[in-house]
Write an enzyme that holds these catalytic residues in place. Structure first.
Site, PDB file in Angstrom:
ATOM      1  N   SER A 125      55.560  33.625  14.826  1.00 46.11           N
ATOM      2  CA  SER A 125      55.311  34.263  13.542  1.00 46.11           C
ATOM      3  C   SER A 125      53.819  34.460  13.317  1.00 46.11           C
ATOM      4  O   SER A 125      53.434  35.186  12.417  1.00 46.11           O
ATOM      5  CB  SER A 125      55.922  33.446  12.416  1.00 46.11           C
ATOM      6  OG  SER A 125      55.530  32.109  12.537  1.00 46.11           O
ATOM      7  N   HIS A 160      58.963  39.694  17.050  1.00 47.85           N
ATOM      8  CA  HIS A 160      59.106  38.802  15.890  1.00 47.85           C
ATOM      9  C   HIS A 160      60.300  39.220  15.034  1.00 47.85           C
ATOM     10  O   HIS A 160      60.236  40.228  14.334  1.00 47.85           O
ATOM     11  CB  HIS A 160      57.786  38.846  15.085  1.00 47.85           C
ATOM     12  CG  HIS A 160      57.745  37.932  13.911  1.00 47.85           C
ATOM     13  ND1 HIS A 160      56.925  38.138  12.833  1.00 47.85           N
ATOM     14  CD2 HIS A 160      58.428  36.777  13.638  1.00 47.85           C
ATOM     15  CE1 HIS A 160      57.107  37.176  11.950  1.00 47.85           C
ATOM     16  NE2 HIS A 160      58.006  36.346  12.415  1.00 47.85           N
ATOM     17  N   GLU A 208      59.242  42.968  14.200  1.00 50.32           N
ATOM     18  CA  GLU A 208      57.800  43.253  14.256  1.00 50.32           C
ATOM     19  C   GLU A 208      57.377  43.063  15.711  1.00 50.32           C
ATOM     20  O   GLU A 208      57.537  41.972  16.264  1.00 50.32           O
ATOM     21  CB  GLU A 208      57.058  42.274  13.325  1.00 50.32           C
ATOM     22  CG  GLU A 208      55.582  42.537  13.200  1.00 50.32           C
ATOM     23  CD  GLU A 208      54.874  41.524  12.281  1.00 50.32           C
ATOM     24  OE1 GLU A 208      55.228  40.330  12.285  1.00 50.32           O
ATOM     25  OE2 GLU A 208      53.953  41.949  11.562  1.00 50.32           O
ATOM     26  N   ASN A 253      53.359  38.347   8.084  1.00 51.43           N
ATOM     27  CA  ASN A 253      52.882  37.119   7.451  1.00 51.43           C
ATOM     28  C   ASN A 253      51.491  37.235   6.841  1.00 51.43           C
ATOM     29  O   ASN A 253      51.127  36.446   5.976  1.00 51.43           O
ATOM     30  CB  ASN A 253      52.966  35.960   8.439  1.00 51.43           C
ATOM     31  CG  ASN A 253      54.400  35.489   8.543  1.00 51.43           C
ATOM     32  OD1 ASN A 253      55.067  35.321   7.518  1.00 51.43           O
ATOM     33  ND2 ASN A 253      54.895  35.311   9.749  1.00 51.43           N
TER      34      ASN A 253
HETATM   35  N1  CAA Z   1      74.695  35.437  10.369  1.00 55.71           N
HETATM   36  C1  CAA Z   1      75.471  36.463  10.020  1.00 55.71           C
HETATM   37  N2  CAA Z   1      75.565  36.909   8.749  1.00 55.71           N
HETATM   38  C2  CAA Z   1      74.862  36.253   7.797  1.00 55.71           C
HETATM   39  C3  CAA Z   1      74.020  35.161   8.087  1.00 55.71           C
HETATM   40  C4  CAA Z   1      73.949  34.753   9.446  1.00 55.71           C
HETATM   41  N3  CAA Z   1      73.160  33.743   9.830  1.00 55.71           N
HETATM   42  N4  CAA Z   1      73.443  34.740   6.936  1.00 55.71           N
HETATM   43  C5  CAA Z   1      73.893  35.532   5.943  1.00 55.71           C
HETATM   44  N5  CAA Z   1      74.747  36.453   6.468  1.00 55.71           N
HETATM   45  C6  CAA Z   1      75.402  37.557   5.751  1.00 55.71           C
HETATM   46  C7  CAA Z   1      76.508  37.124   4.845  1.00 55.71           C
HETATM   47  O1  CAA Z   1      77.745  37.063   5.520  1.00 55.71           O
HETATM   48  C8  CAA Z   1      76.508  38.237   3.805  1.00 55.71           C
HETATM   49  O2  CAA Z   1      77.158  39.393   4.324  1.00 55.71           O
HETATM   50  P1  CAA Z   1      77.705  40.582   3.358  1.00 55.71           P
HETATM   51  O3  CAA Z   1      76.513  41.213   2.706  1.00 55.71           O
HETATM   52  O4  CAA Z   1      78.410  41.497   4.319  1.00 55.71           O
HETATM   53  O5  CAA Z   1      78.598  39.903   2.369  1.00 55.71           O
HETATM   54  C9  CAA Z   1      75.030  38.575   3.661  1.00 55.71           C
HETATM   55  O6  CAA Z   1      74.405  38.134   4.873  1.00 55.71           O
HETATM   56  C10 CAA Z   1      74.415  37.881   2.480  1.00 55.71           C
HETATM   57  O7  CAA Z   1      74.612  36.478   2.616  1.00 55.71           O
HETATM   58  P2  CAA Z   1      75.145  35.531   1.446  1.00 55.71           P
HETATM   59  O8  CAA Z   1      76.149  36.231   0.602  1.00 55.71           O
HETATM   60  O9  CAA Z   1      75.519  34.222   2.063  1.00 55.71           O
HETATM   61  O10 CAA Z   1      73.864  35.173   0.584  1.00 55.71           O
HETATM   62  P3  CAA Z   1      72.835  36.070  -0.168  1.00 55.71           P
HETATM   63  O11 CAA Z   1      73.411  37.334  -0.694  1.00 55.71           O
HETATM   64  O12 CAA Z   1      72.183  35.110  -1.088  1.00 55.71           O
HETATM   65  O13 CAA Z   1      71.814  36.491   0.984  1.00 55.71           O
HETATM   66  C11 CAA Z   1      69.961  36.195   2.418  1.00 55.71           C
HETATM   67  C12 CAA Z   1      71.156  35.532   1.790  1.00 55.71           C
HETATM   68  C13 CAA Z   1      70.404  37.256   3.411  1.00 55.71           C
HETATM   69  C14 CAA Z   1      69.229  35.090   3.178  1.00 55.71           C
HETATM   70  C15 CAA Z   1      69.083  36.841   1.286  1.00 55.71           C
HETATM   71  O14 CAA Z   1      68.823  35.920   0.275  1.00 55.71           O
HETATM   72  C16 CAA Z   1      67.762  37.365   1.799  1.00 55.71           C
HETATM   73  O15 CAA Z   1      67.671  38.450   2.342  1.00 55.71           O
HETATM   74  N6  CAA Z   1      66.690  36.560   1.586  1.00 55.71           N
HETATM   75  C17 CAA Z   1      65.349  36.904   2.059  1.00 55.71           C
HETATM   76  C18 CAA Z   1      65.273  36.636   3.510  1.00 55.71           C
HETATM   77  C19 CAA Z   1      63.900  36.899   4.043  1.00 55.71           C
HETATM   78  O16 CAA Z   1      62.976  37.323   3.366  1.00 55.71           O
HETATM   79  N7  CAA Z   1      63.748  36.628   5.332  1.00 55.71           N
HETATM   80  C20 CAA Z   1      62.470  36.761   5.981  1.00 55.71           C
HETATM   81  C21 CAA Z   1      61.834  35.428   5.980  1.00 55.71           C
HETATM   82  S1  CAA Z   1      60.263  35.492   6.770  1.00 55.71           S
HETATM   83  C22 CAA Z   1      60.628  35.345   8.394  1.00 55.71           C
HETATM   84  O17 CAA Z   1      61.727  35.169   8.823  1.00 55.71           O
HETATM   85  C23 CAA Z   1      59.509  35.480   9.318  1.00 55.71           C
HETATM   86  C24 CAA Z   1      58.435  34.515   9.331  1.00 55.71           C
HETATM   87  O18 CAA Z   1      57.633  34.655  10.231  1.00 55.71           O
HETATM   88  C25 CAA Z   1      58.208  33.431   8.344  1.00 55.71           C
END
Ligand code: CAA
Length: 298
Positions: free
Chosen positions: A120, A141, A153, A191
């Site tokens: 990251s 990434h 990314e 990031n």
């Molecule tokens: N595998 C498969 N499907 C998944 C999953 C997984 N691990 N996790 C969630 N899902 C699916 C669910 O089945 C659901 O599908 P539908 O839309 O078809 O119903 C969907 O994703 C949404 O999940 P939930 O209903 O359980 O929960 P939610 O609506 O609260 O969403 C979330 C959860 C997708 C995590 C959402 O809150 C989100 O997008 N959050 C932000 C995530 C983000 O910003 N990520 C980047 C982080 S930074 C990074 O990763 C890089 C770094 O370098 C730090």
């Protein structure tokens, strides 16, 4: 360059997500981790997440079975990478560990194989420099949760060959992802922009301007973010956020990236977010329930 066989190093959250999307899209994937128990847990997680997609109607039961058949597990790095056209490293975010792994990958992978890192924020140029193939080293990434998030990314190191970048761009599209190519400077783009926002949210809490719920609600509802910045920090891991902020702070030598002392304290106290059960919020195992941590309650 043709890529058919993929090896993913590291069976943590990112590693299992990356293996999941490659296997789901018809690639033969070997997931490698020196810890056999972690590897077993990762395969179970992949199966559970594939099943979640079946339940939602995004995959058929046959597609799930095919994805699982595309996946194998291995505890020996050299044996796991020798056939690979592409290795994606997703080990812990620790520079020395990644440099050691890349020396091993370079020695074991076949000539012409691409070595990618899911880092990251650690410099791709630095990682590439410990190998004899810096032109075949690149950043790939993925975002968490990998099966859900569309972005990849792609980071060009100082020496990355254009042909390698083109291959990784095409491959990301084959996974149904949207690739964005950037250059190798601290924090890349994702990031460099995300972490100062999270740090500013922690500063706002530290300075008593607002509480956890107000900060997150303002950013969630006001900016249409799926999670507020403090919840997102818990989701990413406060230790990961701190380490990325330190990469930005040291890399640019600019105090605007200095991590908030509250974030530093929470990491020292072992309150790392979801993975330890408490950060800005408290998490109950096996439940979606989330409460503001006692510490930040008014
Ligand atoms: N595998 C498969 N499907 C998944 C999953 C997984 N691990 N996790 C969630 N899902 C699916 C669910 O089945 C659901 O599908 P539908 O839309 O078809 O119903 C969907 O994703 C949404 O999940 P939930 O209903 O359980 O929960 P939610 O609506 O609260 O969403 C979330 C959860 C997708 C995590 C959402 O809150 C989100 O997008 N959050 C932000 C995530 C983000 O910003 N990520 C980047 C982080 S930074 C990074 O990763 C890089 C770094 O370098 C730090």
């Amino acid at each position: 360059m043709s890529v058919e066989r993929i090896t993913v190093i590291g069976a943590g959250t990112m590693g299992n997500g990356i293996a999941h999307v490659f296997a789901q899209n018809g690639f033969s994937v070997t997931l490698v981790d020196v810890n056999a128990a972690q590897l077993e847990k990762a395969v179970q997680t992949i199966e559970k997440n594939l099943e979640r997609q079946v339940t939602k109607g995004a995959l058929t039961a046959e597609q799930k079975q095919q994805a699982l058949a595309n996946l194998s597990a291995q505890t020996d790095i050299a044996a796991g990478v020798k056939e690979a056209d592409l290795v994606v490293e997703a080990a812990t975010e620790n520079t020395d560990l990644k440099l050691t792994i890349f020396k091993q990958l370079d020695a074991a992978a076949k000539p012409g194989a691409i070595l990618a890192s899911n880092t990251s924020s650690i410099s791709i140029t630095k990682i590439a420099a410990v190998t004899k193939r810096p032109d075949h080293v690149i950043g790939m990434h993925f975002m968490n949760p990998v099966p859900v998030m569309k972005l990849v990314e792609i980071i060009n190191g100082y020496a990355t060959k254009a042909e390698v970048t083109e291959t990784i761009v095409a491959l990301s599209k084959q996974l149904g992802k949207v690739p964005c190519v950037v250059n190798d400077y601290p924090g890349f783009i994702a990031n460099r922009i995300l972490m100062p926002m999270i740090n500013e949210a922690v500063y706002s809490l530290y300075e008593g301007i607002a509480g956890v719920e107000e900060i997150d609600t303002i950013m969630k509802l006001g900016m249409a973010h799926p999670m507020g910045p403090l919840q997102l920090a818990d989701f990413i891991g406060l230790d990961v956020c701190l380490s990325i902020l330190n990469v930005l702070y040291n890399g640019f030598g600019n105090t605007k990236y200095a991590p908030c002392p509250l974030l530093v304290n929470m990491v020292m106290a072992g309150k790392l977010g979801v993975k330890t059960g408490e950060g800005f919020y408290r998490y109950t195992t096996g439940s979606k329930e989330m409460m503001v941590s006692e510490r930040f309650k008014k």
